[in-house]
Design a protein around this motif. Structure first.
Motif, PDB file in Angstrom:
ATOM      1  N   MET A 226      13.353  67.626  87.006  1.00  0.00           N
ATOM      2  CA  MET A 226      13.645  68.408  88.206  1.00  0.00           C
ATOM      3  C   MET A 226      14.787  69.389  87.978  1.00  0.00           C
ATOM      4  SD  MET A 226      11.413  67.802  90.412  1.00  0.00           S
ATOM      5  CE  MET A 226      12.116  68.620  91.818  1.00  0.00           C
ATOM      6  N   LEU A 227      15.734  69.036  87.097  1.00  0.00           N
ATOM      7  CA  LEU A 227      16.842  69.946  86.809  1.00  0.00           C
ATOM      8  C   LEU A 227      16.359  71.206  86.107  1.00  0.00           C
ATOM      9  CD1 LEU A 227      19.666  67.549  85.585  1.00  0.00           C
ATOM     10  CD2 LEU A 227      19.637  68.915  87.663  1.00  0.00           C
ATOM     11  N   TYR A 228      15.384  71.076  85.219  1.00  0.00           N
ATOM     12  CA  TYR A 228      14.928  72.206  84.426  1.00  0.00           C
ATOM     13  C   TYR A 228      13.679  72.880  84.973  1.00  0.00           C
ATOM     14  CZ  TYR A 228      18.416  70.794  81.159  1.00  0.00           C
ATOM     15  OH  TYR A 228      19.618  70.494  80.596  1.00  0.00           O
ATOM     16  N   LYS A 229      13.147  72.336  86.029  1.00  0.00           N
ATOM     17  CA  LYS A 229      11.972  72.920  86.648  1.00  0.00           C
ATOM     18  C   LYS A 229      12.363  74.208  87.364  1.00  0.00           C
ATOM     19  CE  LYS A 229       8.326  71.525  89.775  1.00  0.00           C
ATOM     20  NZ  LYS A 229       7.915  70.520  90.732  1.00  0.00           N
ATOM     21  N   GLY A 230      11.453  75.149  87.456  1.00  0.00           N
ATOM     22  CA  GLY A 230      11.727  76.406  88.131  1.00  0.00           C
ATOM     23  C   GLY A 230      11.749  76.243  89.648  1.00  0.00           C
ATOM     24  N   PHE A 231      11.640  77.335  90.332  1.00  0.00           N
ATOM     25  CA  PHE A 231      11.687  77.369  91.779  1.00  0.00           C
ATOM     26  C   PHE A 231      10.498  76.616  92.367  1.00  0.00           C
ATOM     27  CE2 PHE A 231      10.490  79.833  95.653  1.00  0.00           C
ATOM     28  CZ  PHE A 231      11.516  79.383  96.450  1.00  0.00           C
ATOM     29  N   ASP A 232      10.773  75.640  93.205  1.00  0.00           N
ATOM     30  CA  ASP A 232       9.729  74.849  93.858  1.00  0.00           C
ATOM     31  C   ASP A 232       9.442  75.467  95.229  1.00  0.00           C
ATOM     32  OD1 ASP A 232       8.014  73.011  94.906  1.00  0.00           O
ATOM     33  OD2 ASP A 232       9.227  71.266  94.389  1.00  0.00           O
ATOM     34  N   TYR A 233       8.451  76.342  95.246  1.00  0.00           N
ATOM     35  CA  TYR A 233       8.111  77.135  96.417  1.00  0.00           C
ATOM     36  C   TYR A 233       7.815  76.261  97.634  1.00  0.00           C
ATOM     37  CZ  TYR A 233       5.747  80.963  98.868  1.00  0.00           C
ATOM     38  OH  TYR A 233       5.380  81.909  99.768  1.00  0.00           O
ATOM     39  N   ASN A 234       6.956  75.274  97.469  1.00  0.00           N
ATOM     40  CA  ASN A 234       6.558  74.427  98.602  1.00  0.00           C
ATOM     41  C   ASN A 234       7.726  73.617  99.148  1.00  0.00           C
ATOM     42  OD1 ASN A 234       3.930  75.297  98.550  1.00  0.00           O
ATOM     43  ND2 ASN A 234       3.295  73.703  97.126  1.00  0.00           N
ATOM     44  N   LYS A 235       8.542  73.072  98.258  1.00  0.00           N
ATOM     45  CA  LYS A 235       9.677  72.267  98.708  1.00  0.00           C
ATOM     46  C   LYS A 235      10.671  73.125  99.485  1.00  0.00           C
ATOM     47  CE  LYS A 235      13.261  69.162  97.017  1.00  0.00           C
ATOM     48  NZ  LYS A 235      13.866  68.550  95.836  1.00  0.00           N
ATOM     49  N   TYR A 236      10.923  74.345  99.009  1.00  0.00           N
ATOM     50  CA  TYR A 236      11.883  75.220  99.688  1.00  0.00           C
ATOM     51  C   TYR A 236      11.413  75.561 101.100  1.00  0.00           C
ATOM     52  CZ  TYR A 236      14.780  79.199 100.831  1.00  0.00           C
ATOM     53  OH  TYR A 236      15.645  80.053 101.477  1.00  0.00           O
ATOM     54  N   TRP A 237      10.171  76.030 101.237  1.00  0.00           N
ATOM     55  CA  TRP A 237       9.701  76.465 102.548  1.00  0.00           C
ATOM     56  C   TRP A 237       9.500  75.297 103.503  1.00  0.00           C
ATOM     57  CZ3 TRP A 237      10.713  81.035 104.040  1.00  0.00           C
ATOM     58  CH2 TRP A 237      10.805  82.057 103.108  1.00  0.00           C
ATOM     59  N   SER A 238       9.063  74.134 103.009  1.00  0.00           N
ATOM     60  CA  SER A 238       8.950  73.009 103.930  1.00  0.00           C
ATOM     61  C   SER A 238      10.312  72.508 104.358  1.00  0.00           C
ATOM     62  CB  SER A 238       8.099  71.885 103.366  1.00  0.00           C
ATOM     63  OG  SER A 238       8.241  71.735 102.015  1.00  0.00           O
ATOM     64  N   SER A 239      11.309  72.604 103.473  1.00  0.00           N
ATOM     65  CA  SER A 239      12.673  72.224 103.867  1.00  0.00           C
ATOM     66  C   SER A 239      13.205  73.188 104.915  1.00  0.00           C
ATOM     67  CB  SER A 239      13.609  72.223 102.659  1.00  0.00           C
ATOM     68  OG  SER A 239      13.243  71.236 101.748  1.00  0.00           O
ATOM     69  N   LEU A 240      12.968  74.486 104.696  1.00  0.00           N
ATOM     70  CA  LEU A 240      13.422  75.493 105.662  1.00  0.00           C
ATOM     71  C   LEU A 240      12.705  75.303 106.997  1.00  0.00           C
ATOM     72  CD1 LEU A 240      15.301  77.968 105.883  1.00  0.00           C
ATOM     73  CD2 LEU A 240      13.352  79.369 105.276  1.00  0.00           C
TER      74      LEU A 240
END
Length: 176
Positions: free
Chosen positions: A10-24
């Motif tokens: 998870m530290l080296y993974k790129g931008f997690d689009y789904n996680k960001y927008w569901s968190s927002l």
């Protein structure tokens, strides 16, 4: 050991689009517990800082400002969206775009809007459906449906031959 490897990934993974927008999105959900809302707010803030972005949210509002998650062609890099801006369905937002408040109002974008790199949209204006906004355009007036906004050609300003350009260290820029 397996849990440690998952955290390392998870530290080296790129931008997690789904996680960001569901968190927002969960910041606007009244059924979410205060603890989960705090975790989501922390996550969104960290991602915004990491990508030099500012997708603002109004904690007092119960309305999510996005009809659907926008398409971010280059991730969150430098995108600034003011609280109160309303983004329609299937909007494509390029990098370094600013959608900001001016004179007390924020823009409303229609459905299927393309915003090119570096574009700036300010004020209490309405951008229609199926609008294309070109790179580095500054928009501060209403745009009708099915329109394309582009910059006019660059102006060329010719200076006198004796014109002195300002430099930080004049000795380095002596003219011959």
């Amino acid at each position: 050991m397996n849990e440690f490897l998952n955290k390392l990934k998870m530290l080296y993974k790129g931008f997690d689009y789904n996680k960001y927008w569901s968190s927002l999105e969960s910041l606007y959900d009244p059924s979410i517990s205060k603890f989960k809302r705090l975790l989501c707010r922390n996550y969104v803030s960290r991602v915004n800082r990491r990508f030099c972005a500012s997708i603002a949210y109004n904690p007092n509002s119960r309305d999510f400002n996005f009809k659907s998650w926008p398409i971010l062609g280059h991730g969150l890099n430098g995108i600034v969206i003011a609280a109160g801006a309303i983004i329609g369905k299937d909007c494509y937002i390029s990098h370094q775009v600013t959608i900001g408040r001016s004179r007390g109002g924020a823009p409303t974008l229609g459905d299927n809007v393309y915003i090119g790199p570096g574009a700036k949209i300010f004020g209490d204006i309405t951008i229609g459906n199926n609008v294309r906004i070109g790179a580095n355009c500054v928009v501060f007036q209403d745009i009708p449906d099915n329109a394309t906004v582009v910059l006019q050609k660059p102006r060329i300003i010719i200076k006198d031959a004796n014109y002195e350009y300002y430099t930080a260290n004049p000795d380095e820029a002596k003219r011959s």
